[in-house]
Write a protein that holds these residues in place. Sequence first.
Motif, PDB file in Angstrom:
ATOM      1  N   THR A  14       0.802  -1.224   0.000  1.00 51.49           N
ATOM      2  CA  THR A  14       0.000   0.000   0.000  1.00 51.49           C
ATOM      3  C   THR A  14       0.832   1.271   0.000  1.00 51.49           C
ATOM      4  O   THR A  14       0.353   2.341  -0.364  1.00 51.49           O
ATOM      5  N   GLY A  15       2.084   1.180   0.490  1.00 52.59           N
ATOM      6  CA  GLY A  15       2.923   2.377   0.580  1.00 52.59           C
ATOM      7  C   GLY A  15       2.757   3.152   1.868  1.00 52.59           C
ATOM      8  O   GLY A  15       3.370   4.213   2.036  1.00 52.59           O
ATOM      9  N   ASP A  16       1.980   2.614   2.810  1.00 52.83           N
ATOM     10  CA  ASP A  16       1.732   3.342   4.062  1.00 52.83           C
ATOM     11  C   ASP A  16       3.021   3.557   4.859  1.00 52.83           C
ATOM     12  O   ASP A  16       3.221   4.616   5.447  1.00 52.83           O
ATOM     13  N   THR A  17       3.885   2.545   4.895  1.00 53.41           N
ATOM     14  CA  THR A  17       5.118   2.671   5.676  1.00 53.41           C
ATOM     15  C   THR A  17       5.996   3.790   5.138  1.00 53.41           C
ATOM     16  O   THR A  17       6.463   4.656   5.888  1.00 53.41           O
ATOM     17  N   ALA A  18       6.230   3.795   3.836  1.00 49.85           N
ATOM     18  CA  ALA A  18       7.058   4.840   3.229  1.00 49.85           C
ATOM     19  C   ALA A  18       6.416   6.214   3.382  1.00 49.85           C
ATOM     20  O   ALA A  18       7.111   7.216   3.602  1.00 49.85           O
ATOM     21  N   ALA A  19       5.085   6.269   3.287  1.00 47.80           N
ATOM     22  CA  ALA A  19       4.392   7.553   3.435  1.00 47.80           C
ATOM     23  C   ALA A  19       4.563   8.113   4.833  1.00 47.80           C
ATOM     24  O   ALA A  19       4.765   9.319   5.017  1.00 47.80           O
ATOM     25  N   GLN A  70      15.260  -8.223  -6.668  1.00 43.65           N
ATOM     26  CA  GLN A  70      15.408  -7.841  -8.071  1.00 43.65           C
ATOM     27  C   GLN A  70      14.776  -6.479  -8.338  1.00 43.65           C
ATOM     28  O   GLN A  70      15.323  -5.663  -9.085  1.00 43.65           O
ATOM     29  N   LEU A  71      13.620  -6.223  -7.699  1.00 48.32           N
ATOM     30  CA  LEU A  71      12.982  -4.914  -7.872  1.00 48.32           C
ATOM     31  C   LEU A  71      13.800  -3.821  -7.204  1.00 48.32           C
ATOM     32  O   LEU A  71      13.893  -2.695  -7.710  1.00 48.32           O
ATOM     33  N   ARG A  72      14.410  -4.124  -6.047  1.00 45.33           N
ATOM     34  CA  ARG A  72      15.243  -3.122  -5.378  1.00 45.33           C
ATOM     35  C   ARG A  72      16.461  -2.780  -6.234  1.00 45.33           C
ATOM     36  O   ARG A  72      16.868  -1.627  -6.334  1.00 45.33           O
ATOM     37  N   LEU A  84      17.371  10.400 -10.253  1.00 51.08           N
ATOM     38  CA  LEU A  84      16.417  10.623  -9.168  1.00 51.08           C
ATOM     39  C   LEU A  84      17.055  10.257  -7.830  1.00 51.08           C
ATOM     40  O   LEU A  84      17.802   9.278  -7.743  1.00 51.08           O
ATOM     41  N   VAL A  85      16.743  11.019  -6.802  1.00 53.22           N
ATOM     42  CA  VAL A  85      17.160  10.682  -5.442  1.00 53.22           C
ATOM     43  C   VAL A  85      16.127   9.697  -4.885  1.00 53.22           C
ATOM     44  O   VAL A  85      14.942  10.014  -4.799  1.00 53.22           O
ATOM     45  N   ALA A  86      16.590   8.497  -4.524  1.00 46.14           N
ATOM     46  CA  ALA A  86      15.666   7.457  -4.055  1.00 46.14           C
ATOM     47  C   ALA A  86      16.137   6.887  -2.718  1.00 46.14           C
ATOM     48  O   ALA A  86      17.325   6.624  -2.535  1.00 46.14           O
ATOM     49  N   LEU A  87      15.203   6.720  -1.795  1.00 39.80           N
ATOM     50  CA  LEU A  87      15.504   6.201  -0.464  1.00 39.80           C
ATOM     51  C   LEU A  87      14.843   4.845  -0.269  1.00 39.80           C
ATOM     52  O   LEU A  87      13.618   4.711  -0.398  1.00 39.80           O
ATOM     53  N   ASP A  88      15.651   3.832   0.059  1.00 41.61           N
ATOM     54  CA  ASP A  88      15.140   2.503   0.391  1.00 41.61           C
ATOM     55  C   ASP A  88      14.720   2.498   1.855  1.00 41.61           C
ATOM     56  O   ASP A  88      15.563   2.465   2.757  1.00 41.61           O
ATOM     57  N   VAL A  89      13.435   2.540   2.113  1.00 41.91           N
ATOM     58  CA  VAL A  89      12.925   2.630   3.479  1.00 41.91           C
ATOM     59  C   VAL A  89      12.981   1.286   4.191  1.00 41.91           C
ATOM     60  O   VAL A  89      13.276   1.202   5.388  1.00 41.91           O
ATOM     61  N   LEU A  90      12.726   0.207   3.473  1.00 38.50           N
ATOM     62  CA  LEU A  90      12.568  -1.107   4.099  1.00 38.50           C
ATOM     63  C   LEU A  90      13.832  -1.971   4.062  1.00 38.50           C
ATOM     64  O   LEU A  90      14.107  -2.713   5.004  1.00 38.50           O
ATOM     65  N   GLY A  91      14.604  -1.884   2.976  1.00 35.46           N
ATOM     66  CA  GLY A  91      15.754  -2.757   2.791  1.00 35.46           C
ATOM     67  C   GLY A  91      16.752  -2.770   3.939  1.00 35.46           C
ATOM     68  O   GLY A  91      17.090  -3.845   4.465  1.00 35.46           O
TER      69      GLY A  91
END
Length: 277
Positions: A14-19, A70-72, A84-91
């Motif tokens: 859902t994206g709730d954690t990253a949000a 693979q998606l990460r 793009l600046v991208a942050l891996d929240v879960l990894g």
Amino acid sequence: MAETLEIHIVSDSTGDTAARVARAAQSQFEDFETELIRHARVTSREQLARALEAASGRRATVFYTLVDPQLRTAMIDIARELRLVALDVLGPAMSAISTASGLVAIQQPGRHGALDAQYFRRIAAIEFAVKHDDGRGTDDLHNADIVLVGVSRTSKTPTSMHLGYMGFMAANIPIVKGVDPPPALFTLEPWKVVGLTIEADRLAEIRRRRVRAIAAGSGARYADLSEIYEELELTEKLHRRLGCPVIDVSRLAIEECASRCAELVDERRRAALEGVR
């Protein structure tokens, strides 16, 4: 004010954690507008590419929660290609737990923790907050863990709801000029009660916005500064009568206010129990 920053939330769920992480980070910047754009249920490289292309060339950053390695990896490659600046929240969190425990993550998107006793208490606490909002349900006010007391627009309702999310049975009592507080308020254990207050100018500003939002033609007195001073003085007297601690919410986030309430009540409860021994 600078141009709005887009925060693109990319998730295989859902994206709730990253949000939540994005909102927490954004709250540390003043006079700064952001727009959260969600790309949920991303499970293929093609979907991922489309999501990142939507952010490309814009004033944007990406927060992502993807459990598939693979998606990460694809996220890193595509984000680098599109600059793009991208942050891996879960990894990193999964890596830390894996390293400390010696276990391997199951890497299943959308997986949630087990429905334990804490989960069901949280649901019950949120329901309690809803039923005891704005002075309702005073017949069983003694069942509350925390009771908030303050004038209108001092964040009583959202703070009660957040306390419910934290697992506390929270109720809130509004102080209204000319209306007596419920008698049940004065029969509670004193350590349960927390007063909320706010700067008069700040409250007037909030109430003026509220009046404009609901187009209330009779709301002039509600937002009048002299009326607000009287309400705050009345509430201050009640707080002293109740002997409760008071939190100024003028510049506090809801989460911080709720945490302070919980800490105060816990400290006072323990002190009261030690006094009885």
